[in-house]
Every structure is written in C-alpha cells, then in structure tokens.
Design a protein around this motif. Structure first.
Motif: not given
Length: 677
Positions: A515-517, A540-541, A546-549, A556-559
């Motif tokens: 889940k996101p988070g 990520l949500e 909602n995160l810097p840059l 879907d998004a991932y850091y």
C-alpha cells in the motif's frame, strides 16, 4: 656508450645526457516518449601513418554483427573471444597494422597476483590463452616466456600486503612464496637485499610478446570466420535515434566503404576519445608518455624473474641477457595533442623525468650502474582517473562498447577482459563482476587534491588505524543511543508513468507493490536474473506530488534510494531495462537536488519526536514504512523551505542562515567534472 650510473649522475648535476632515442622500429531525466528519428554522423578522418599502404588488406563486408575498432591487445582479444563464443560475423578494423599505437612497444609483463579476486581471474585467463589455448588451436607459439615474477617489499606494510596476496593466490591455485632477504639473494644473486623485508615470488609469472600474441589471436579468430582488416581507418560512426528517443549505432564509415552494424567496440587506445566523439560518447582517458630503457648485456641476469618494486615505482623486465628498466612517474608527461599519424613512432625520452626510475633500479640491482644503455623506448599509453579500465556499453549510445583505458595493463588484462567484453556484447552483461571497470558505474571523475585524501593516507594499514578509537566511539553511540548520518550522496530517483508497476515488477526481487506509504528493501535484477544492486523502494500516493521535487503521477509512482557509489550505474541499468522492455515510464534523477539524513539507534524516535509534530510511535510508524512530514506536520516542499527561517550555531554563537535548494557554489556540479569555466 652511456651508462645508467653516469646518466643518473649527470641528471643530478642538471646536464641532460647526450643519448639518442631508439630508432623507429616496426615492430538526467529519461522518458520513453516517441521522438523524430535523426542521425548523427561524424566525418573526421583518422589519417594513416607515413609508410602505411594506401588500401585495406581485405575487402570490407557490407554488414557485420560487431565491428571492433583497434588492432591492439584488447581489439585482438575481443574479436578472438567473440568468434570463439560463436559470433563469427564480426570485423576488426585497424587503421595501420596490428599492434600499432601502444601495443607494439609494451613491456608485456604478466603478474598473476593482484588485490582483486576478479582481476586474479582475469589475469589467469590471459595466461591460459597465451601460454596454452592459442598454441593448441593454431600450432603457433605466441612468444610467452615463463621466467617468474618477484615483488619487492622494503617495509613491513608492503610485506603484509604480499602475504595476503599469497593467501589469495592459494584460493585460485596460483603458486607463490614469501621469501626472506637471504632466500631472495639465492634466487636473484645480483639483487641488493640490504633494505629488504622480504619478497613475493610467483614462479609462473612471465613475459608476453605483443606482436606474436596479436598475430596468433587474429589467426585463430580468422579461422572461425572473423574478418581482420588492416590499413582501414574509421572516419565516422553513424548513430540514429529511434522512435523512443534512444540513440543506437547503425554503421561504421571508412574511406573504403561503410559497414552496417548495430554494435561497435572502441579498442582504439589513446585514440579512443576521438573515436568516441564520432558517436557523441565521452571517453574519459588521457594519453601520457610511458618509457623504459634497454640495457646492454648483463652477466648473470639470464633466466632471472621479472621484478616489480611498488614503493620505488620501478620494474625490471628480463629481456634475454639484458634488462628493460621502466616505471611510473609522479610527474608524467601528457600527450596533449594526440596525432592521427602516430603508429609505430616514438617520443624522445625526457631524462629529467625518467631518471627517478634509474635511481630505484640501481639501488635494487647495483651492477646496473656500470651497464650501458642499448636503447630507449618512449611511447604513448592511456590512463584513467581511477586507474581502472573503461569497459561496457556507453550510457550515451546503445551498441557502442568500450574496451580501452588500460593504464599500461592492456596486455596482461587483455585475455580476461576480452572474454568479458565478448560475453557482455552477446549476452547483455559480463560473466564476472566487472562493476569496477564499467563505464556506467559512476562519472569516472576524481578530485585531484583534497584534504580528505591526506587523512585517508594515514588509514592505509592492515592493523588498527590511528582513528580507530574515534570510530569505536561512534559505533557505540549508534548502538546504545543515537547517531545522525549524512547520506546525501545517495542516488534519489523517481519512477513514474503508465508502466511503472510493470517496470517495478521486472526490476525488483521483492514485492514493492504494497500500500502507498510502504518502503521495501529489495535487490534489483539484471536481464539474466542476477543481482545488479540493492536499494529501498518507497511506493508513493498517486496524484499530486507530495514529496520534494516528486513529479505528478496519475498512476503508480515509486521513490528509489540507491547507494551513491552505484547511483550512476543503476541509473543507466534502469534506463536500459525501460528501453529494452518497452516500458512507458519516466525516470527522474534528483540526486543532486535533495539531501538525505539517516537517524539511527535506539533513541532515534525520541530525537525525531522533538522536531516533528506527528506520531512516530512503533504502532503509527512501523518498520518498512515512510511518512511525508521536517516541522509542524506540513508537507516538505520547495516553497516550504523557501518560506522558512534558519539559524546556525557555532561555538555558542547563533548566526542567521539562508537555505538554498542548490549549492550556491558550483550549482551545476561542473568543477568535479573538471569544468572550471
């Protein structure tokens, strides 16, 4: 006749010895969006050396699976191993004759033991190829001479290093012996042992013949169907950009025709940067003068092992009944303007620079002081900033491979590296862990002078270093209390787009689609199912950033947080996977724009709770999760940072401070890349 001893004395008195030189002898954001196709040809001609014939030695084929450029050690080893692995529609182009440029004048030394286990394996393969395989395949002798090798230890630390090398050698079946000074004298009667702690003797080290080796390699490759063409300079590399915006090799141009090919291997030695320019590829190596002198006959030197004195930076190579004396200077001469006409030429020897080696050689073998100099050899060699070769596929252009920058070790590493390069081309990656040689693993630029390097010099020991107590205290603080680590050197990537989930499933060993988070520690796979690296992936949500840059993402998004030393390598690996698999994603690199602070230890939550207005209990903030909050629970964004007020305290005095989103000094990070304008 000049003598080594007299030459040394004359240089000390600031008079250049009147010796004639040796006569010339033959011897950051990637997106898979469609783009308009374009080609980037380069038409600069590499002219031939005076005396070279005007035409190629064989007709050029219309196409080839691989074109290897450069007929030196690496080029010949690469085409040999490509053909041996079954890829026979391959061509080698040499602008002059085989071994021209740097290989023909190399000393040809082969030392089997080095501190890296991978390099030991590479050297072992080279030795097998030149001492056994080629002779069995062709019936020809490569010129290999097994006279042994002797490493000199003139201090305890060096001897400890050699003992470790001996232990490493046992794992790989390499016979070696640590000798006392007296045993060394028995083995090498002409050696001065007064200042020795001991030596490392490797009986099966030896000497290679560059002409014999390259000739036999190409003979064996040709027998399997490879085509070797001399007197054929390359004038351009045709590169096209495909519909996904990926630049790829399409052809090699010469004055005698064009060869269509999807793969070029740059084995051009000191000329590799010029060849790279033709395809828009940066090849970070420099050309230097490298020299040795050949002595007159020395009574009693026959059958002696080659000698390497690392502390004196000198080597003594057996050459029949004489020695070749050379080394590596701390003040080398750079070849600023690399000439296209240079093939079997030599430079005049600068005795003011070279004489530092003579002093070390005479100290080690005193009889040299009375021995005449028969000839001098001073030719070009290529060197890199970190003293590692440049290998693998260039990040700028798909299908453009490097096999260059070998720092005078191209002969002895050639067999092992040629095999790995061939495997890389055929299978998409090397068989061994070639990370240290991979052109993608970092920018391959180094600081020249910095204070930290001086401090590191004091830490080089096999015992406890001077700062061991400081390190101990830091470890105990982290174990029992709390410690703060500045990890801003880490790579920080965002993976977004319609196929981000597909890409994540392909890339990572762990299931990162929690889940996101959530934050997952995982390995990253390569195309053959092996492990490329380890990293953390945070899901990520979706929606607005909602995160810097962070880029805005509908799906879907991932850091990705990746170790700094491998960030460049991983960036290129992920980009390659996205290209090869056709994933529609965007990969964004914010490594230089964002910081990373790691707070660790049993009291880390207490410290964070003092500065963050959010619940950080184990229940609200469990392991393997992340929260988006630096103060009062507000999202941390660029606007948030700009609107804040900051102070710094130094020695009890508080100063007003200004926050910068980028470093005010060198914000584009040019200086570390050698750009000072």
């Amino acid at each position: 006749m000049a003598f080594l001893g007299s030459a040394f004395r004359r240089v000390v008195s600031a008079v250049r010895p009147p010796l004639s030189p040796l006569c010339r002898t033959y011897a950051r954001s990637y997106s898979s969006e469609p783009t308009k196709e374009k080609s980037v040809p380069y038409e600069k001609t590499l002219k031939q050396d005076d005396g070279a014939s005007t035409g190629p030695t064989k007709p050029l084929p219309r196409s080839a699976d691989v074109v290897v450029i450069g007929g030196g050690s690496l080029g010949c080893q690469t085409i040999y191993h490509l053909a041996k692995m079954g890829l026979t529609n391959v061509v080698l182009l040499e602008r002059d004759r085989l071994t021209a440029g740097t290989t023909w004048h190399t000393a040809g030394l082969l030392w089997q033991l080095r501190p890296s286990d991978v390099e030991v394996e590479l050297l072992a393969h080279t030795r097998n190829v030149i001492s056994k395989d080629l002779e069995e395949e062709t019936g020809l002798h490569t010129g290999w001479i097994q006279n042994g090798g002797l490493f000199i230890a003139s201090n305890k630390q060096r001897l400890d290093e050699y003992k470790r090398l001996m232990s490493l050698g046992k794992v790989y079946g390499i016979e070696s012996h640590v000798l006392s000074p007296a045993e060394t004298k028995d083995l090498y009667p002409l050696m001065n042992i007064d200042d020795l702690y001991g030596t490392l003797y490797v009986p099966k080290d030896g000497t290679m013949d560059p002409a014999g080796t390259c000739t036999t390699l190409t003979r064996a490759a040709s027998a399997r169907g490879a085509v070797v063409i001399e007197n054929c300079p390359v004038t351009g590399i045709k590169v096209q950009t495909d519909d996904l915006g990926v630049k790829r090799v399409k052809a090699v141009k010469t004055p005698h025709g064009t060869i269509e090919t999807p793969c070029v291997v740059n084995c051009a030695g000191v000329w590799a940067p010029k060849l790279g320019e033709m395809a828009g590829v940066k090849v970070p190596l420099i050309a230097m003068h490298h020299a040795y002198v050949v002595t007159q006959r020395i009574e009693g030197i026959q059958n002696m092992p080659n000698v390497r004195d690392h502390d004196a930076s000198v080597y003594l190579r057996l050459q029949g009944d004489a020695l070749s004396v050379g080394g590596y200077e701390h003040n080398p001469i750079f070849w600023e303007e690399v000439s296209d006409k240079f093939a079997f030429s030599l430079f005049d020897l600068d005795w003011d620079v070279f004489m530092q080696h003579i002093e070390g050689a005479i100290n080690r073998v005193p009889v040299l002081e009375q021995i005449g100099i028969k000839s001098t050899v001073c030719g070009p060699e290529s060197f890199t900033a970190d003293h590692k070769p440049l290998m693998g596929e260039a990040p700028e252009v798909r299908g453009f491979f490097l096999g260059c920058g070998f720092n005078s070790a191209g002969m002895m590493l050639g067999g092992g590296c040629g095999r790995e390069l061939a495997h890389w081309i055929i299978h998409g990656r090397p068989e061994k862990d070639m990370y240290g040689y991979d052109i993608r693993y970092m920018n391959r630029h180094k600081h020249v002078n910095y204070k930290y390097n001086e401090l590191l010099g004091k830490e080089y020991t096999f015992d406890f270093p001077p700062h061991h107590d400081v390190v101990r205290d830091q470890c105990l603080s982290c174990r029992h209390s709390v410690a703060v680590f500045n990890m801003s050197y880490f790579g920080k990537f965002y993976l977004t787009g319609p196929d981000a989930k597909k890409a994540a499933d392909w890339l990572f060993t762990a299931d990162v689609n929690k889940k996101p988070g959530s934050t997952v520690y995982t390995c990253m796979l390569n195309k053959r199912g092996g492990v490329e690296s380890d990293l953390t992936v945070s899901r990520l949500e979706p929606g607005a950033a909602n995160l810097p840059l962070a880029p805005e993402s509908i799906g879907d998004a991932y850091y990705l947080a990746i170790g700094g030393a491998v960030a460049e390598h991983n960036w290129n690996h992920i980009r390659t996977v996205l290209q090869d698999q056709g994933f529609h994603c965007q990969l964004t690199d914010h490594s230089e724009d964002m910081g990373m602070i790691s707070i660790q230890g049993p009291k880390s939550r207490e410290v964070l709770q003092e500065v963050l207005d959010t619940d950080l209990s184990n229940e609200a903030f469990p392991f393997s999760t992340h929260k988006v909050v630096n103060a009062a629970g507000r999202p941390v964004s660029a606007d948030f940072i700009k609107s804040g007020e900051f102070t710094l305290e130094r020695m009890g005095v508080t100063y007003k401070a200004k926050a910068h989103l980028k470093s005010p000094f060198d914000p584009e990070n040019k200086r570390v890349k050698g750009i000072y304008t």
